[in-house]
Scaffold this active site. Structure first.
Site, short mmCIF file in Angstrom:
data_model
loop_
_atom_site.label_atom_id
_atom_site.label_comp_id
_atom_site.label_asym_id
_atom_site.label_seq_id
_atom_site.Cartn_x
_atom_site.Cartn_y
_atom_site.Cartn_z
N GLY A 1 -0.18 -9.50 -4.22
CA GLY A 1 -0.02 -8.52 -3.05
C GLY A 1 -1.45 -8.34 -2.53
N ASP B 1 -10.32 -10.88 8.09
CA ASP B 1 -10.10 -9.51 7.59
C ASP B 1 -11.45 -8.89 7.05
OD1 ASP B 1 -8.21 -7.86 5.70
OD2 ASP B 1 -9.97 -8.29 4.31
N GLU C 1 -3.14 -10.90 3.02
CA GLU C 1 -2.57 -10.35 4.12
C GLU C 1 -1.22 -11.29 4.25
OE1 GLU C 1 -4.05 -7.90 6.36
OE2 GLU C 1 -5.00 -7.80 4.14
N VAL D 1 0.74 -1.16 -0.09
CA VAL D 1 -0.05 0.09 -0.02
C VAL D 1 0.83 1.19 0.02
CG1 VAL D 1 -1.73 1.25 1.14
CG2 VAL D 1 -1.97 -1.25 1.29
N GLY E 1 -4.97 -4.46 -3.57
CA GLY E 1 -3.95 -4.16 -4.50
C GLY E 1 -3.45 -2.63 -4.02
N LYS F 1 -13.60 -5.23 8.62
CA LYS F 1 -13.98 -4.31 7.66
C LYS F 1 -15.56 -4.13 8.00
CE LYS F 1 -10.91 -5.38 4.32
NZ LYS F 1 -10.38 -6.29 3.25
#
Ligand code: HSE
Length: 393
Positions: free
Chosen positions: A180, A194, A183, A16, A295, A198
């Protein structure tokens, strides 16, 4: 923020961080520049000049010329430490760390109120989909009833490869890691953690209720086998890992579970690392948001949008908290599920409120029926790899 150019101090230069760097360089209209990037390993070869980097977090946190701290690291405790110190030091903060935010939601809310500084984290939920800002700004009323959909790119990538290209789980997971999307510990993706982080964040912005991640049930795609895939195909369905938050009768429930999705469902055609979120509200029925959910540049562009929003003094107002009519969180809701197992001793069918379909063969058995989410949450038998559950809508 009154300044014309803002100085950024970034923590982390992984997928990121590098995505943000690229997006920032290619976006001419944004008046922000990177002053320092704090990294863990100074010996790693990196694509930009070494003068950008430091290993000393105080070079960012104590630098009065840095206006915005951008936190993009993997370690949850270290991330919370950086974010809370920066907020106490009066700096605006942007973060993409969903786990850190979900686990510390209440403390982070208080830090913003006490220190009167903005903390933005659009990239933490569904990456490129501007869902938090929509929940904050457009749904600043009590008309919203549900937020649900695909909020993990890696598992959607894996499921797409399995259902559309007949590839194996393992190859698809490896690709999601190589690209990518996954995790560092991909268990977080495939077991639904994950997605849950969220969902906890979205629940707060949708309904104003603080919920701890451990209160929300998550079950991923790690038990999916060929029999389940065949079962889905025979019914003209695909499987998607769904995070759901729904308000009913003054309560709100949430979970992460794989669903059988029929072709007419808008989520059916959300492929690869894309995420899709369906909102349901009174008078408008369904609204659908779709976009890349993982991504470097997709997530980096959401981080950039937060940085840009700080230039016009944007902050979350958490209007649903202030409205003071938050629904109470519950797990007391009945779901219609498919449960696959191989021997009756593996499961406890007595926990089902009703069973509408039953199949038995020498190798596999399944039932379709209604079970309470509370019972699924405490069911030890679900940890058995020979057992799988899928929600049938
Ligand atoms: N591992 C996450 C995913 C990254 O696959 O969605 C984006 O949050």
């Amino acid at each position: 923020m009154e300044k014309k150019i803002i100085n950024l101090g970034i923590f982390g230069f992984g997928v990121v961080g590098q995505g943000l760097y690229e997006v920032l360089n290619r976006t001419k209209g944004i008046n922000a520049r990177i002053k320092k990037i704090c990294i863990k390993d100074p010996n790693k070869t990196r694509p930009i000049d070494s003068s950008f980097f430091t290993t000393d977090k105080d070079e960012i946190l104590n630098d009065p010329s840095i206006d915005v701290v951008v936190e993009l690291i993997n370690e949850t405790d270290a991330a919370f430490d950086i974010v809370s110190t920066a907020l106490r030091n009066g700096k605006a903060v942007v973060s993409a760390s969903k786990r850190m935010i979900a686990e510390n939601m209440e403390a982070l809310y208080k830090l913003q109120v006490e220190n009167k500084v903005p903390f933005l984290y659009e990239a933490s939920s569904c990456a490129s989909i501007p869902i938090i800002r929509n929940l904050e700004e457009y749904y600043d009323n009590d008309l919203l009833n549900a937020v649900e959909g695909i909020c993990n790119g890696s598992t959607n990538y894996i499921l797409t490869k399995i259902f559309e290209e007949h590839r194996s789980f393992e190859t698809a997971l490896q690709e999601a890691q190589d690209l990518g999307f996954a995790e560092t510990n991909p268990t977080l993706d495939i077991e639904g953690y994950d997605s849950k982080f969220k969902i906890v964040i979205l629940l707060l912005h949708a309904f104003g209720t603080f919920v701890k991640p451990e209160e929300v049930f998550n079950f991923g795609i790690h038990h999916l086998n060929d029999f389940d895939i065949q079962f889905a195909r025979q019914r003209g369905c695909t499987v998607k890992l769904i995070g759901a938050v729904r308000r009913e009768n003054g309560h709100v429930f949430a979970y992460v579970l794989p669903h059988l999705i029929k072709e007419h469902n808008l989520l059916f055609d959300v492929y690869n690392e894309y995420n899709g979120i369906l909102l349901e509200s009174a008078f408008t029925d369904k609204q659908f948001f779709v976009g890349k959910g993982a991504g470097g540049t997709a997530t980096g562009s959401a981080v950039l949008s937060d940085i840009s929003a700080l230039l016009y003094n944007y902050r979350y107002e958490y209007k649903k908290i202030k409205q003071n009519n938050q629904p109470h969180f519950t797990n007391n809701v009945v779901l219609n599920v498919y449960l696959r197992y191989s021997s009756p001793a593996q499961v406890n069918l007595e926990q089902f409120e009703s069973i509408s379909e039953k199949y038995e063969s020498p190798t596999f058995r399944y039932v379709v029926g209604k079970i309470n989410l509370k019972d699924l949450q405490t069911a030890k038998w679900l940890t058995d790899k020979g057992v799988n559950v899928l929600v049938i809508e």
